[in-house]
Design a protein around this motif. Structure first.
Motif, PDB file in Angstrom:
ATOM      1  N   GLU A 162       7.523 -11.694 -12.564  1.00  0.00           N
ATOM      2  CA  GLU A 162       6.198 -11.717 -11.944  1.00  0.00           C
ATOM      3  C   GLU A 162       5.296 -12.806 -12.523  1.00  0.00           C
ATOM      4  O   GLU A 162       4.666 -13.551 -11.781  1.00  0.00           O
ATOM      5  CB  GLU A 162       5.518 -10.359 -12.068  1.00  0.00           C
ATOM      6  N   GLU A 163       5.228 -12.920 -13.824  1.00  0.00           N
ATOM      7  CA  GLU A 163       4.353 -13.915 -14.440  1.00  0.00           C
ATOM      8  C   GLU A 163       4.756 -15.334 -14.033  1.00  0.00           C
ATOM      9  O   GLU A 163       3.914 -16.163 -13.691  1.00  0.00           O
ATOM     10  CB  GLU A 163       4.395 -13.769 -15.964  1.00  0.00           C
ATOM     11  N   THR A 164       6.049 -15.610 -14.038  1.00  0.00           N
ATOM     12  CA  THR A 164       6.544 -16.936 -13.632  1.00  0.00           C
ATOM     13  C   THR A 164       6.231 -17.200 -12.167  1.00  0.00           C
ATOM     14  O   THR A 164       5.767 -18.282 -11.804  1.00  0.00           O
ATOM     15  CB  THR A 164       8.069 -17.038 -13.866  1.00  0.00           C
TER      16      THR A 164
ATOM     17  N   TYR B 108       0.474 -11.433   0.438  1.00  0.00           N
ATOM     18  CA  TYR B 108       1.738 -10.851   0.005  1.00  0.00           C
ATOM     19  C   TYR B 108       1.447  -9.707  -0.962  1.00  0.00           C
ATOM     20  O   TYR B 108       0.346  -9.568  -1.476  1.00  0.00           O
ATOM     21  CB  TYR B 108       2.630 -11.899  -0.671  1.00  0.00           C
ATOM     22  N   HIS B 109       2.447  -8.892  -1.202  1.00  0.00           N
ATOM     23  CA  HIS B 109       2.365  -7.803  -2.175  1.00  0.00           C
ATOM     24  C   HIS B 109       3.528  -7.964  -3.131  1.00  0.00           C
ATOM     25  O   HIS B 109       4.668  -8.050  -2.708  1.00  0.00           O
ATOM     26  CB  HIS B 109       2.461  -6.431  -1.499  1.00  0.00           C
TER      27      HIS B 109
ATOM     28  N   SER C  63       7.177   1.230  -7.890  1.00  0.00           N
ATOM     29  CA  SER C  63       7.109   0.997  -6.448  1.00  0.00           C
ATOM     30  C   SER C  63       8.397   1.468  -5.781  1.00  0.00           C
ATOM     31  O   SER C  63       9.451   1.525  -6.414  1.00  0.00           O
ATOM     32  CB  SER C  63       6.926  -0.498  -6.158  1.00  0.00           C
ATOM     33  N   ALA C  64       8.293   1.804  -4.517  1.00  0.00           N
ATOM     34  CA  ALA C  64       9.468   2.191  -3.739  1.00  0.00           C
ATOM     35  C   ALA C  64       9.694   1.168  -2.639  1.00  0.00           C
ATOM     36  O   ALA C  64       8.748   0.683  -2.027  1.00  0.00           O
ATOM     37  CB  ALA C  64       9.265   3.571  -3.126  1.00  0.00           C
ATOM     38  N   VAL C  65      10.954   0.831  -2.402  1.00  0.00           N
ATOM     39  CA  VAL C  65      11.306  -0.150  -1.382  1.00  0.00           C
ATOM     40  C   VAL C  65      12.385   0.460  -0.497  1.00  0.00           C
ATOM     41  O   VAL C  65      13.373   0.998  -0.994  1.00  0.00           O
ATOM     42  CB  VAL C  65      11.842  -1.451  -2.027  1.00  0.00           C
TER      43      VAL C  65
END
Length: 110
Positions: free
Chosen positions: A10-12, A27-28, A34-36
Protein backbone atom coordinates in the motif's frame (compact mmCIF):
# COMPACT_ATOMS: atom_id res chain seq x y z
CA UNK A 1 -12.35 -4.25 -11.51
CA UNK A 2 -9.93 -5.32 -8.84
CA UNK A 3 -6.24 -6.00 -8.55
CA UNK A 4 -4.37 -7.96 -5.93
CA UNK A 5 -1.12 -6.64 -4.53
CA UNK A 6 1.12 -7.95 -1.79
CA UNK A 7 0.03 -7.20 1.74
CA UNK A 8 2.84 -4.67 2.26
CA UNK A 9 2.36 -2.79 -1.03
CA UNK A 10 0.00 0.00 0.00
CA UNK A 11 2.66 2.55 0.92
CA UNK A 12 4.60 1.93 -2.31
CA UNK A 13 1.43 2.07 -4.39
CA UNK A 14 0.32 5.38 -2.82
CA UNK A 15 3.80 6.88 -3.18
CA UNK A 16 4.04 6.15 -6.90
CA UNK A 17 0.43 7.08 -7.53
CA UNK A 18 1.24 10.54 -6.15
CA UNK A 19 4.24 10.76 -8.54
CA UNK A 20 2.06 10.40 -11.65
CA UNK A 21 1.36 13.54 -13.69
CA UNK A 22 -2.27 12.74 -14.45
CA UNK A 23 -5.18 12.48 -12.05
CA UNK A 24 -5.96 9.08 -10.60
CA UNK A 25 -9.57 7.94 -10.87
CA UNK A 26 -11.57 7.22 -7.74
CA UNK A 27 -10.46 3.95 -6.19
CA UNK A 28 -10.62 2.00 -2.94
CA UNK A 29 -7.55 0.32 -1.51
CA UNK A 30 -8.81 -2.52 0.64
CA UNK A 31 -6.60 -3.82 3.40
CA UNK A 32 -6.69 -5.99 6.52
CA UNK A 33 -10.23 -6.91 7.53
CA UNK A 34 -11.71 -6.23 4.08
CA UNK A 35 -13.75 -8.80 2.20
CA UNK A 36 -13.47 -9.37 -1.55
CA UNK A 37 -15.82 -11.42 -3.71
CA UNK A 38 -14.00 -13.33 -6.44
CA UNK A 39 -15.18 -15.89 -8.99
CA UNK A 40 -14.62 -19.55 -8.41
CA UNK A 41 -11.73 -21.39 -10.04
CA UNK A 42 -13.94 -22.90 -12.74
CA UNK A 43 -16.14 -20.50 -14.76
CA UNK A 44 -19.79 -21.53 -14.95
CA UNK A 45 -22.53 -20.25 -17.25
CA UNK A 46 -24.46 -17.42 -15.63
CA UNK A 47 -21.75 -16.51 -13.12
CA UNK A 48 -22.14 -12.94 -11.93
CA UNK A 49 -18.39 -12.45 -11.60
CA UNK A 50 -15.63 -13.64 -13.90
CA UNK A 51 -11.87 -13.38 -14.10
CA UNK A 52 -10.29 -11.27 -16.82
CA UNK A 53 -7.21 -13.41 -16.20
CA UNK A 54 -7.68 -16.18 -13.67
CA UNK A 55 -4.77 -16.79 -11.33
CA UNK A 56 -2.96 -20.00 -12.18
CA UNK A 57 -0.52 -19.92 -9.28
CA UNK A 58 0.44 -17.70 -6.38
CA UNK A 59 2.29 -14.73 -7.91
CA UNK A 60 5.92 -14.27 -7.01
CA UNK A 61 6.68 -11.18 -4.96
CA UNK A 62 7.63 -8.37 -7.28
CA UNK A 63 8.46 -4.95 -5.83
CA UNK A 64 7.59 -3.27 -9.14
CA UNK A 65 4.01 -4.57 -9.23
CA UNK A 66 2.53 -1.65 -7.19
CA UNK A 67 4.58 0.83 -9.24
CA UNK A 68 3.27 -0.61 -12.50
CA UNK A 69 -0.30 -0.67 -11.21
CA UNK A 70 -0.15 2.98 -10.09
CA UNK A 71 1.19 3.99 -13.51
CA UNK A 72 -1.40 1.94 -15.43
CA UNK A 73 -4.27 3.21 -13.27
CA UNK A 74 -3.54 6.85 -14.06
CA UNK A 75 -2.64 6.21 -17.71
CA UNK A 76 -5.83 4.25 -18.40
CA UNK A 77 -7.97 6.92 -16.68
CA UNK A 78 -6.32 9.61 -18.83
CA UNK A 79 -6.86 7.54 -21.99
CA UNK A 80 -10.55 7.00 -21.21
CA UNK A 81 -11.01 10.71 -20.51
CA UNK A 82 -9.36 11.48 -23.84
CA UNK A 83 -11.73 9.08 -25.62
CA UNK A 84 -14.69 10.86 -24.01
CA UNK A 85 -13.38 14.23 -25.25
CA UNK A 86 -12.79 12.82 -28.75
CA UNK A 87 -16.53 12.78 -29.48
CA UNK A 88 -16.81 16.43 -28.49
CA UNK A 89 -13.95 17.47 -30.73
CA UNK A 90 -14.74 15.31 -33.77
CA UNK A 91 -18.47 15.00 -34.26
CA UNK A 92 -18.28 12.70 -37.27
CA UNK A 93 -16.01 11.18 -39.90
CA UNK A 94 -16.90 14.14 -42.13
CA UNK A 95 -14.71 16.26 -39.87
CA UNK A 96 -11.74 14.39 -41.30
CA UNK A 97 -13.07 14.35 -44.85
CA UNK A 98 -13.24 10.55 -44.79
CA UNK A 99 -16.03 8.07 -45.16
CA UNK A 100 -16.43 6.29 -41.84
CA UNK A 101 -17.29 3.01 -43.52
CA UNK A 102 -14.76 2.86 -46.32
CA UNK A 103 -11.96 4.99 -44.91
CA UNK A 104 -11.72 6.73 -48.29
CA UNK A 105 -11.88 10.48 -48.92
CA UNK A 106 -15.42 11.79 -49.43
CA UNK A 107 -16.03 13.03 -52.96
CA UNK A 108 -17.82 16.36 -52.57
CA UNK A 109 -18.88 16.27 -56.23
CA UNK A 110 -20.83 13.14 -55.51
Amino acid sequence: MGFFLGSRSEETFLHYLAQEEGTAPAYHYLSRGSAVVVPGPIPLRGDRYEWLRAPTRRPMANPLRPVALATMLVASAELLARVDRYGERYQSADTFGFSAIEGAPIDAAG
